[in-house]
Scaffold this active site. Structure first.
Site, mmCIF file in Angstrom:
data_model
loop_
_atom_site.group_PDB
_atom_site.id
_atom_site.type_symbol
_atom_site.label_atom_id
_atom_site.label_comp_id
_atom_site.label_asym_id
_atom_site.label_seq_id
_atom_site.Cartn_x
_atom_site.Cartn_y
_atom_site.Cartn_z
ATOM 1 N N LEU A 132 -5.385 -3.578 -2.925
ATOM 2 C CA LEU A 132 -6.257 -2.704 -3.717
ATOM 3 C C LEU A 132 -5.641 -2.294 -5.048
ATOM 4 O O LEU A 132 -6.115 -1.352 -5.676
ATOM 5 C CB LEU A 132 -6.631 -1.452 -2.914
ATOM 6 C CG LEU A 132 -7.553 -1.697 -1.727
ATOM 7 C CD1 LEU A 132 -7.783 -0.420 -0.948
ATOM 8 C CD2 LEU A 132 -8.880 -2.278 -2.171
ATOM 9 N N PRO A 154 3.046 1.704 0.407
ATOM 10 C CA PRO A 154 2.815 2.733 1.411
ATOM 11 C C PRO A 154 1.345 3.142 1.547
ATOM 12 O O PRO A 154 0.967 3.753 2.537
ATOM 13 C CB PRO A 154 3.666 3.908 0.912
ATOM 14 C CG PRO A 154 3.733 3.718 -0.559
ATOM 15 C CD PRO A 154 3.724 2.232 -0.777
ATOM 16 N N CYS A 155 0.518 2.802 0.603
ATOM 17 C CA CYS A 155 -0.895 3.209 0.653
ATOM 18 C C CYS A 155 -1.607 2.616 1.869
ATOM 19 O O CYS A 155 -2.351 3.298 2.561
ATOM 20 C CB CYS A 155 -1.616 2.785 -0.616
ATOM 21 S SG CYS A 155 -0.895 3.457 -2.118
ATOM 22 N N HIS A 156 -1.392 1.326 2.125
ATOM 23 C CA HIS A 156 -2.083 0.662 3.229
ATOM 24 C C HIS A 156 -1.148 -0.147 4.118
ATOM 25 O O HIS A 156 -1.594 -0.835 5.019
ATOM 26 C CB HIS A 156 -3.208 -0.231 2.682
ATOM 27 C CG HIS A 156 -4.195 0.538 1.878
ATOM 28 N ND1 HIS A 156 -4.170 0.553 0.504
ATOM 29 C CD2 HIS A 156 -5.193 1.355 2.257
ATOM 30 C CE1 HIS A 156 -5.139 1.343 0.067
ATOM 31 N NE2 HIS A 156 -5.775 1.842 1.101
ATOM 32 N N GLY A 157 0.148 -0.128 3.824
ATOM 33 C CA GLY A 157 1.129 -0.751 4.706
ATOM 34 C C GLY A 157 1.421 -2.221 4.464
ATOM 35 O O GLY A 157 1.948 -2.888 5.351
#
Length: 191
Positions: A132, A154-157
């Protein structure tokens, strides 16, 4: 010398020069040429405005001094208003990247495909997660490099390995490698 000639229809008199060029032909060529020059003069400013503005052209390339980046270190710079990661891979990081079978990768690329020949230790990628558009961590001291020793979003791994290839998480592609070249042994030109 000019002579008076009768046209085929017999109704028009024209003045011809010694080489057979009529005055009317000359006027027609001159008028069409003048109209062509005028059309180019009118259209040229419109064509020029479709080109990129000066601020975009100024950002088209970026030169980065890499002489102070030691093996194992990385820096973050900016090119075209996007973060770029420049990493000097250690021999252990290169070995770890080369040990991964390319067939097991979601976006199969070897480290050699992502670096320049003879400069396999220099990995240059856009610092934009392909999921994203977040900026992954992994550049600098003390930041989380993720489970594969590369970059971690870290937002979605999404986790990337030492060659910035996607290994886990929702990101579909590896971190993108921009066009770049080595201007010298210590300077990289991106773009």
């Amino acid at each position: 010398m000019a002579t008076l000639e009768q046209s085929a229809e017999g109704s028009e008199n024209t003045v011809a020069t010694g080489d057979g060029v009529r005055r009317r032909d000359f006027l027609n060529v001159a008028a069409v040429s003048f109209a062509g020059v005028g059309a180019v003069a009118a259209i040229a400013p419109m064509v020029v405005q479709f080109g990129p503005p000066a601020d975009v052209l100024a950002l088209a390339t970026a030169e980065v001094d890499i002489s102070k980046i030691l093996p194992g270190q990385a820096i973050k710079t900016v090119w075209r208003k996007q973060p770029v990661f420049i990493r000097n891979l250690t021999p252990a990081e290169i070995a770890a990247a080369n040990a991964v079978p390319v067939s097991e990768l979601r976006d199969p690329e070897s480290l050699a495909q992502r670096t320049k020949p003879g400069k396999q230790n220099w990995l240059i990628t856009l610092g934009v997660c392909t999921h994203l558009g977040c900026v992954p961590l992994g550049v600098g001291e003390g930041e989380n490099k993720g489970p594969f020793g590369g970059y971690f979003c870290p937002c979605h791994g999404s986790a990337y390995d030492t060659a910035a290839r996607i290994r886990s998480g929702p990101a579909p592609k590896n971190l993108m490698v921009p066009e770049y070249k080595f201007a010298s042994e210590t300077v990289v030109q991106i773009g």
